[in-house]
Design an enzyme around this catalytic site. Sequence first.
Site, PDB file in Angstrom:
ATOM      1  N   LYS A 174       0.860  -1.189   0.000  1.00  0.00           N
ATOM      2  CA  LYS A 174       0.000   0.000   0.000  1.00  0.00           C
ATOM      3  C   LYS A 174       0.893   1.236   0.000  1.00  0.00           C
ATOM      4  O   LYS A 174       1.472   1.604   1.010  1.00  0.00           O
ATOM      5  CB  LYS A 174      -0.894   0.032   1.241  1.00  0.00           C
ATOM      6  CG  LYS A 174      -1.967   1.104   1.109  1.00  0.00           C
ATOM      7  CD  LYS A 174      -2.461   1.626   2.432  1.00  0.00           C
ATOM      8  CE  LYS A 174      -1.583   2.675   3.039  1.00  0.00           C
ATOM      9  NZ  LYS A 174      -1.460   3.925   2.266  1.00  0.00           N
ATOM     10  N   GLY A 225       6.893   4.896   8.620  1.00  0.00           N
ATOM     11  CA  GLY A 225       6.164   6.155   8.637  1.00  0.00           C
ATOM     12  C   GLY A 225       6.427   6.894   9.932  1.00  0.00           C
ATOM     13  O   GLY A 225       7.476   6.707  10.566  1.00  0.00           O
ATOM     14  N   SER A 226       5.474   7.702  10.328  1.00  0.00           N
ATOM     15  CA  SER A 226       5.691   8.545  11.505  1.00  0.00           C
ATOM     16  C   SER A 226       5.440   7.757  12.794  1.00  0.00           C
ATOM     17  O   SER A 226       4.743   6.735  12.795  1.00  0.00           O
ATOM     18  CB  SER A 226       4.757   9.748  11.448  1.00  0.00           C
ATOM     19  OG  SER A 226       3.436   9.292  11.522  1.00  0.00           O
ATOM     20  N   THR A 227       5.982   8.262  13.882  1.00  0.00           N
ATOM     21  CA  THR A 227       5.813   7.591  15.174  1.00  0.00           C
ATOM     22  C   THR A 227       4.347   7.581  15.593  1.00  0.00           C
ATOM     23  O   THR A 227       3.843   6.567  16.090  1.00  0.00           O
ATOM     24  CB  THR A 227       6.698   8.284  16.232  1.00  0.00           C
ATOM     25  OG1 THR A 227       8.063   8.069  15.853  1.00  0.00           O
ATOM     26  CG2 THR A 227       6.463   7.722  17.621  1.00  0.00           C
ATOM     27  N   THR A 229       1.665   7.538  13.724  1.00  0.00           N
ATOM     28  CA  THR A 229       0.929   6.515  12.975  1.00  0.00           C
ATOM     29  C   THR A 229       1.377   5.121  13.403  1.00  0.00           C
ATOM     30  O   THR A 229       0.562   4.199  13.501  1.00  0.00           O
ATOM     31  CB  THR A 229       1.129   6.696  11.453  1.00  0.00           C
ATOM     32  OG1 THR A 229       0.885   8.050  11.112  1.00  0.00           O
ATOM     33  CG2 THR A 229       0.198   5.811  10.667  1.00  0.00           C
ATOM     34  N   GLY A 230       2.668   4.969  13.675  1.00  0.00           N
ATOM     35  CA  GLY A 230       3.182   3.667  14.128  1.00  0.00           C
ATOM     36  C   GLY A 230       2.462   3.179  15.380  1.00  0.00           C
ATOM     37  O   GLY A 230       2.143   1.992  15.511  1.00  0.00           O
ATOM     38  N   GLU A 247       9.089   1.080  11.489  1.00  0.00           N
ATOM     39  CA  GLU A 247      10.256   1.936  11.181  1.00  0.00           C
ATOM     40  C   GLU A 247       9.738   3.367  11.230  1.00  0.00           C
ATOM     41  O   GLU A 247       9.004   3.785  10.332  1.00  0.00           O
ATOM     42  CB  GLU A 247      10.801   1.613   9.784  1.00  0.00           C
ATOM     43  CG  GLU A 247      11.271   0.179   9.603  1.00  0.00           C
ATOM     44  CD  GLU A 247      12.706  -0.030  10.086  1.00  0.00           C
ATOM     45  OE1 GLU A 247      13.384   0.966  10.403  1.00  0.00           O
ATOM     46  OE2 GLU A 247      13.139  -1.190  10.147  1.00  0.00           O
ATOM     47  N   CYS A 270      24.507  17.220   5.955  1.00  0.00           N
ATOM     48  CA  CYS A 270      23.448  17.786   5.139  1.00  0.00           C
ATOM     49  C   CYS A 270      22.219  18.016   5.993  1.00  0.00           C
ATOM     50  O   CYS A 270      22.218  17.810   7.193  1.00  0.00           O
ATOM     51  CB  CYS A 270      23.155  16.837   3.999  1.00  0.00           C
ATOM     52  SG  CYS A 270      22.777  15.210   4.615  1.00  0.00           S
ATOM     53  N   GLU A 367      10.794  16.551  15.347  1.00  0.00           N
ATOM     54  CA  GLU A 367      11.293  16.293  13.999  1.00  0.00           C
ATOM     55  C   GLU A 367      10.531  17.182  13.014  1.00  0.00           C
ATOM     56  O   GLU A 367       9.371  16.907  12.712  1.00  0.00           O
ATOM     57  CB  GLU A 367      11.037  14.816  13.649  1.00  0.00           C
ATOM     58  CG  GLU A 367      11.494  14.427  12.275  1.00  0.00           C
ATOM     59  CD  GLU A 367      11.058  13.013  11.843  1.00  0.00           C
ATOM     60  OE1 GLU A 367       9.986  12.544  12.270  1.00  0.00           O
ATOM     61  OE2 GLU A 367      11.807  12.402  11.073  1.00  0.00           O
TER      62      GLU A 367
HETATM   63  P1  NAD Z   1       2.700   8.361   7.830  1.00  0.00           P
HETATM   64  O1  NAD Z   1       2.865   7.720   9.148  1.00  0.00           O
HETATM   65  O2  NAD Z   1       1.738   9.463   7.677  1.00  0.00           O
HETATM   66  O3  NAD Z   1       2.260   7.282   6.723  1.00  0.00           O
HETATM   67  C1  NAD Z   1       2.999   6.116   6.422  1.00  0.00           C
HETATM   68  C2  NAD Z   1       2.107   5.113   5.696  1.00  0.00           C
HETATM   69  O4  NAD Z   1       1.075   4.672   6.588  1.00  0.00           O
HETATM   70  C3  NAD Z   1       1.371   5.686   4.487  1.00  0.00           C
HETATM   71  O5  NAD Z   1       1.233   4.670   3.533  1.00  0.00           O
HETATM   72  C4  NAD Z   1       0.022   6.080   5.058  1.00  0.00           C
HETATM   73  O6  NAD Z   1      -1.006   6.136   4.099  1.00  0.00           O
HETATM   74  C5  NAD Z   1      -0.226   4.963   6.052  1.00  0.00           C
HETATM   75  N1  NAD Z   1      -1.101   5.337   7.174  1.00  0.00           N
HETATM   76  C6  NAD Z   1      -1.405   6.577   7.618  1.00  0.00           C
HETATM   77  N2  NAD Z   1      -2.218   6.483   8.704  1.00  0.00           N
HETATM   78  C7  NAD Z   1      -2.400   5.170   8.947  1.00  0.00           C
HETATM   79  C8  NAD Z   1      -3.100   4.432   9.947  1.00  0.00           C
HETATM   80  N3  NAD Z   1      -3.786   5.044  10.922  1.00  0.00           N
HETATM   81  N4  NAD Z   1      -3.062   3.093   9.906  1.00  0.00           N
HETATM   82  C9  NAD Z   1      -2.361   2.451   8.956  1.00  0.00           C
HETATM   83  N5  NAD Z   1      -1.671   3.092   7.974  1.00  0.00           N
HETATM   84  C10 NAD Z   1      -1.685   4.434   7.977  1.00  0.00           C
HETATM   85  O7  NAD Z   1       4.168   8.774   7.403  1.00  0.00           O
HETATM   86  P2  NAD Z   1       4.600   9.693   6.201  1.00  0.00           P
HETATM   87  O8  NAD Z   1       4.200  11.088   6.550  1.00  0.00           O
HETATM   88  O9  NAD Z   1       4.162   9.093   4.907  1.00  0.00           O
HETATM   89  O10 NAD Z   1       6.193   9.551   6.267  1.00  0.00           O
HETATM   90  C11 NAD Z   1       7.003  10.417   6.993  1.00  0.00           C
HETATM   91  C12 NAD Z   1       7.425   9.799   8.307  1.00  0.00           C
HETATM   92  O11 NAD Z   1       8.040   8.550   8.058  1.00  0.00           O
HETATM   93  C13 NAD Z   1       8.461  10.623   9.062  1.00  0.00           C
HETATM   94  O12 NAD Z   1       8.100  10.709  10.420  1.00  0.00           O
HETATM   95  C14 NAD Z   1       9.738   9.824   8.901  1.00  0.00           C
HETATM   96  O13 NAD Z   1      10.674  10.012   9.939  1.00  0.00           O
HETATM   97  C15 NAD Z   1       9.229   8.434   8.837  1.00  0.00           C
HETATM   98  N6  NAD Z   1      10.178   7.552   8.146  1.00  0.00           N
HETATM   99  C16 NAD Z   1      10.881   6.634   8.870  1.00  0.00           C
HETATM  100  C17 NAD Z   1      11.805   5.819   8.236  1.00  0.00           C
HETATM  101  C18 NAD Z   1      12.560   4.760   8.989  1.00  0.00           C
HETATM  102  O14 NAD Z   1      13.169   3.935   8.349  1.00  0.00           O
HETATM  103  N7  NAD Z   1      12.510   4.717  10.290  1.00  0.00           N
HETATM  104  C19 NAD Z   1      12.012   5.937   6.870  1.00  0.00           C
HETATM  105  C20 NAD Z   1      11.267   6.869   6.158  1.00  0.00           C
HETATM  106  C21 NAD Z   1      10.343   7.667   6.805  1.00  0.00           C
END
Ligand code: NAD
Length: 467
Positions: A174, A225-227, A229-230, A247, A270, A367
């Site tokens: 997804k 994704g973000s903490t 959402t995690g 992650e 950077c 962040e």
């Molecule tokens: P996000 O958490 O908004 O979304 C990530 C994914 O989850 C997307 O596909 C989104 O559609 C989906 N999603 C959103 N809400 C959801 C929910 N409630 N349940 C299930 N899935 C959901 O993150 P983002 O804004 O797309 O990415 C940026 C973030 O990702 C930053 O905080 C960045 O630090 C983090 N990130 C971490 C790593 C790592 O390896 N640790 C790598 C890249 C990005």
Amino acid sequence: MANLDFQSNFVHVIDGNSSPTEGHRHGINPATLKPLWDVPVATHGDVDRAAAAAKKAFKSWSRVPYEERRSKVLAYADAVDKHRTQFRDLLTTEQGKPIPQADVETDCAIEWMRGMANIPLPEDTLEENKDRTVITRYTPIGVVGALVPWNFPLMLATAKIAPALLTGNVIVVKPSPFTPYCGLKLVELAQQFFPPGVVQSLSGGDDLGPWITEHPGFDKISFTGSTATGKAVMRSASKTLKRVTLELGGNDPAIVFPDVNVDKVAEQICLNLKRIYVHETIFDAFKEALVKHTKSYTLGDGSKPGVTHGPLQNKMQVDRVKTFFNDVKTEGWQVAVGGEIEKNQGYFITPTIIDRPPEKSRIVVEEPFGPIVPILSWKDEEDVISRANDTTMGLGASVWTNDLDKAAEVAKQIQAGTVWINKHFELSPYAPFGGHKESGLGTEWGANGLKGFCNAQTLFFNKNIVS
Ligand code: NAD
């Protein structure tokens, strides 16, 4: 091999077929704000169908011998490689990153598939004697839901697909609603190598992720994704005790020692970093060098030659970053360079360095996820280590010094999943990557990452059966 059309026809694939939907949405080129191609909007029913097809496919795919799975993953990697320029250009179009950075991500996307196919995951023999043999083997979990963010939409998709398939799982990808295009093309291409249901995609809006994490047909969620959402993913997955790998976000510090070549290090440090701690004896010179290098950046449409920094990817991110620029005024922070967002057509943000804001200010603690970075000064080693660790995050960090023993001593005290010495952000498909603290749970990549897609199963063979 059938040719892929990278200029239209973005579909999601359920059970080996492109699956039309009533609803559509589209991404935006963040450099021009022009709408991009339509993509499907999945319904609840689509999630059910994908989960059912995946379950069926898992039965046979999990029994395919490892060597055969491996050779299919490698053939798929070759096909991605064959289309590398199209994937790279699509990545720049949908994500905004300049061509050189898109090149790196595309190369990594391919290298990670090949690299992970070279990591053996043998059975562990734990005991071997005349009475018994004890073996642990690593068995596939089942149906994986891969939730991918917008910042590395290509590489983070292949780096989930390859380990899932190698270990005998099936996967539903997804992509982020902001950057759906590379992920959808990857899955379309995968159909040429894998049976129906083994690699599927679902494209949709904000509700699609939660539908997947709560669906009983998924056994594992691989989330980047973000903490915030995690945490939601973990709550939702807990209802059916899905396995999760998370992650998440970071607040990466760099600690710069006084013995470095100021100009060289300033050039390398950077805007990926979130906090730059520089020894007080070189602080002024370092700041000056950082300003010089920041001024040399060329901000612009990533598809144009010579551009070094692209736009942010989406409006939500721009709005968040803007709040830090507002703080510049309200908090009275000193600006070393930048400080105002220049008016522009796209999602461009002027690279900005804030000179020694208070340690507890938002720009240090949170962040921003945009090109605005604080530079801070330090004199006592123990103190700077504790400041570097004074965060709920623990993704990455870097230590900059010519004294490698000192670097090792400091690095080992940093609470982060990866600590780089004299570099920031270097990855390998062979090395596990993951966050400490609220930056994640589990790791991806490397042997440890492969195990994240497996259940451990231990077999006890007792040899002295009394008949
Ligand atoms: P996000 O958490 O908004 O979304 C990530 C994914 O989850 C997307 O596909 C989104 O559609 C989906 N999603 C959103 N809400 C959801 C929910 N409630 N349940 C299930 N899935 C959901 O993150 P983002 O804004 O797309 O990415 C940026 C973030 O990702 C930053 O905080 C960045 O630090 C983090 N990130 C971490 C790593 C790592 O390896 N640790 C790598 C890249 C990005």
